[in-house]
Design a protein around this motif. Structure first.
Motif, mmCIF file in Angstrom:
data_model
loop_
_atom_site.group_PDB
_atom_site.id
_atom_site.type_symbol
_atom_site.label_atom_id
_atom_site.label_comp_id
_atom_site.label_asym_id
_atom_site.label_seq_id
_atom_site.Cartn_x
_atom_site.Cartn_y
_atom_site.Cartn_z
ATOM 1 N N PHE A 482 52.590 -29.022 -42.927
ATOM 2 C CA PHE A 482 50.806 -28.785 -43.643
ATOM 3 C C PHE A 482 51.141 -28.983 -44.763
ATOM 4 O O PHE A 482 50.112 -29.525 -45.350
ATOM 5 N N ARG A 483 51.716 -27.400 -45.440
ATOM 6 C CA ARG A 483 51.216 -27.567 -47.023
ATOM 7 C C ARG A 483 52.220 -29.184 -47.597
ATOM 8 O O ARG A 483 51.195 -29.299 -48.479
ATOM 9 N N GLU A 484 52.894 -29.559 -46.793
ATOM 10 C CA GLU A 484 53.700 -31.019 -47.785
ATOM 11 C C GLU A 484 52.246 -32.392 -47.654
ATOM 12 O O GLU A 484 51.655 -32.584 -48.383
ATOM 13 N N THR A 485 52.158 -31.971 -46.106
ATOM 14 C CA THR A 485 50.548 -33.719 -45.732
ATOM 15 C C THR A 485 49.544 -32.571 -46.768
ATOM 16 O O THR A 485 48.609 -34.211 -47.452
ATOM 17 N N ALA A 486 49.632 -31.444 -46.990
ATOM 18 C CA ALA A 486 48.031 -31.433 -47.682
ATOM 19 C C ALA A 486 48.075 -31.738 -49.142
ATOM 20 O O ALA A 486 46.958 -32.439 -50.090
ATOM 21 N N ALA A 487 49.381 -31.334 -49.559
ATOM 22 C CA ALA A 487 50.285 -31.205 -50.971
ATOM 23 C C ALA A 487 49.012 -33.006 -51.332
ATOM 24 O O ALA A 487 49.074 -33.721 -52.482
ATOM 25 N N HIS A 488 50.190 -33.875 -50.398
ATOM 26 C CA HIS A 488 50.481 -35.245 -50.320
ATOM 27 C C HIS A 488 48.640 -36.191 -50.645
ATOM 28 O O HIS A 488 48.666 -37.021 -51.354
ATOM 29 N N ALA A 489 47.955 -35.450 -50.003
ATOM 30 C CA ALA A 489 46.514 -36.059 -49.773
ATOM 31 C C ALA A 489 45.815 -35.692 -50.820
ATOM 32 O O ALA A 489 45.105 -36.676 -51.474
ATOM 33 N N ILE A 490 46.269 -34.466 -51.381
ATOM 34 C CA ILE A 490 45.881 -34.074 -52.830
ATOM 35 C C ILE A 490 46.209 -35.162 -53.880
ATOM 36 O O ILE A 490 45.154 -35.371 -54.541
ATOM 37 N N TYR A 491 47.219 -35.426 -53.980
ATOM 38 C CA TYR A 491 48.112 -36.151 -54.638
ATOM 39 C C TYR A 491 46.999 -37.730 -54.743
ATOM 40 O O TYR A 491 47.102 -37.862 -55.623
ATOM 41 N N GLU A 492 46.776 -38.050 -53.104
ATOM 42 C CA GLU A 492 46.351 -39.729 -53.329
ATOM 43 C C GLU A 492 44.447 -39.924 -53.479
ATOM 44 O O GLU A 492 45.024 -40.568 -54.504
ATOM 45 N N GLY A 493 43.656 -38.416 -53.461
ATOM 46 C CA GLY A 493 42.889 -38.535 -53.753
ATOM 47 C C GLY A 493 42.521 -38.345 -54.704
ATOM 48 O O GLY A 493 41.454 -38.950 -55.724
#
Length: 502
Positions: A482-493
């Motif tokens: 989950f942390r990896e997914t959330a971090a990648h989404a924030i990066y994309e944002g």
């Protein structure tokens, strides 16, 4: 093997025999329809049975928020927050109000008439108990208050304090009052780490001797006792710098070392001040012969001419999909003695925010950004210091990472907050990316009056990445995946937001 088993049995019998002696006898009453009995003091232990509402339980021992009881001939544990003290015990105690104002009602019901209110810190004797309600005497008549908003303490009368007892203030600023009540007149203010002689104790109030020889009352929950002769209250640590320089235009100088004190002057960036001494997170300075205090997060001990020099950056020809030349401040929420919220299964919020920020930082740096942390370890950092980091580095984006909690355990999902209109585009871009990546319920982009957003003049957002108070969601959001997914989404944002600025 036989000797080992025999020894183990004797050891167990010995523990069981002495356990009752280690805890004071106490009877509690179950205040929920069905209370699970577990094999150990925690929600992760097996359920071995249950007790019913109004059952009286004899407490054998305590561990943190759990009571050990005798359950059908074996040792079991129940959650203390789902019990109340017995009526007999309660009427020998006082209730200390734990909320700003507490309604006093004519009967033991929220639908009954309101007789008045009690202020936070008020200590009042309990006459009787009816379920979750406590009967008190209010203005000469019987009144009722709800137990969830008070703390029960042993009833005390004014007593002399122990020999050489001192009281040490543990909050930034604490009001001293003429009487042991929040309704009484304020006569002075004392500050963190100052120590005073204790004259007497009255309920949850402590009478202290002030430096001028007068006395007053302070709320005991905001300090601690020490069994030693107190140091003079005006002793502070030596200054860490002889001069400091103001970083921001319009910086407030105050009459005391706390944001609760009055503003006595405002200075602009680049002005230097001579430091008299340090008081916790504040510097005592002299301005035109007058003593004032300035917060250490709005000044620097280095040489600067103006805040514009700190924020000036090299202009970089940035290509879409990169973050070259951009500074992003990551703010892992909480830390140190501020644990944040605690999950249904005991997860501390502070233990999730930093690992999430570290994953995000690696992605941002790989894209060319300069990443600055408000904290890089398990330490406490004040909210205003976090904002100061954003301003000092002229952050192109400030991202505060949190995990949420509410009393209703059914609530779940992720939320993105902003405060100022100019912060909303960043919030929209990051939230849109989270929406695509996360399987949690989308709670939307919302305005949030948080200090790290309200006081921040940079593009800033605060993210609540799921609810730790929801048992199912806690299991999901505490995983590395989950942390990896959330971090990648924030990066994309962030990439999406900065590309939209080109």
């Amino acid at each position: 093997m036989q000797n080992f088993r025999t020894y183990s049995i004797y050891a167990l019998l010995f523990i069981l025999l002495i356990a009752p002696l280690s805890a004071a006898a106490q009877t509690v009453v179950v205040n929920t329809d069905s209370l699970k009995v577990r094999s150990g003091p925690g929600l992760t232990y097996d359920v071995i049975g249950a007790v019913k509402s109004a059952d009286e339980l004899q407490v054998i021992a305590t561990e943190n928020d759990w009571y050990q009881i005798d359950y059908n001939g074996q040792q079991g544990w129940v959650a203390s927050w789902l019990t109340t003290g017995s009526t007999e015990a309660a009427v020998n105690q006082s209730a200390v109000v734990q909320v700003k104002t507490l309604n006093v009602r004519a009967d033991a019901s929220t639908s009954s008439a309101k007789l008045g209110q009690l202020a936070e810190g008020t200590s009042i004797a309990i006459n009787s108990v009816k379920g979750d309600w406590l009967e008190i005497t209010y203005n000469g008549s019987a009144g009722w208050i709800h137990k969830d908003y008070v703390q029960l303490v042993e009833s005390k009368t004014t007593a002399a304090a122990p020999q050489n007892n001192g009281f040490v203030v543990q909050v930034d600023a604490l009001n001293v009052r003429t009487k042991p009540s929040l309704d009484s007149k304020k006569k002075a203010t004392v500050y963190r780490n100052e120590s005073f002689s204790v004259l007497s104790v009255e309920g949850t109030w402590v009478e202290i001797e002030l430096a001028n020889g007068e006395s007053g009352f302070v709320y005991s929950f905001y300090g601690s006792f020490q069994q030693q002769a107190p140091q003079p209250s005006n002793v502070t640590e030596e200054p860490s710098a002889s001069t400091v320089t103001i970083l921001y235009n319009g910086t407030n100088l105050r009459s005391g070392p706390s944001t609760a004190n009055d503003v006595t002057a405002r200075l602009d960036a680049g002005q230097k001040l001579q430091v008299v001494k340090s008081v916790n997170d504040w510097y005592e300075v002299q301005v035109e012969g007058q003593t004032m205090f300035v917060a250490n997060w709005v000044v620097t001990t280095g040489e600067v001419e103006a805040v514009e020099e700190i924020e000036e950056k090299e202009v970089v020809d940035r290509k879409p999909g990169t973050l070259n030349g951009l500074t992003i401040v990551l703010d892992p929420g909480h830390g140190g003695n501020d644990r944040g919220t605690t999950g249904y299964y005991g997860t501390d919020e502070k233990g999730l925010t930093l690992p999430t920020a570290e994953l995000l930082a690696a992605k941002l740096e790989a894209a060319g950004a300069e990443v600055v942390f408000t904290r890089e370890s398990d330490v406490y950092v004040g909210l205003r210091k976090r904002v100061s980091v954003s301003h000092q580095h002229g952050a192109d984006a400030f991202v505060s990472i949190h995990y949420d909690s509410v009393t209703d355990s059914s609530v779940h999902g992720f939320t993105t907050y902003y405060q100022h209109d100019f912060q909303k585009p960043l919030a929209d871009h990051i939230h849109g990316a989270l929406q695509k990546r996360l399987s949690l319920r989308d709670r939307g982009v919302r305005e949030g009056n948080y200090l790290v957003l309200r006081e921040n003049q940079q593009h800033a957002v605060l993210l609540e990445l799921g609810y730790l108070s929801n048992a199912t969601e806690e299991r999901q959001i505490t995983t590395a995946q989950f942390r990896e997914t959330a971090a990648h989404a924030i990066y994309e944002g962030l990439i999406s937001f900065f590309d939209s600025e080109l």
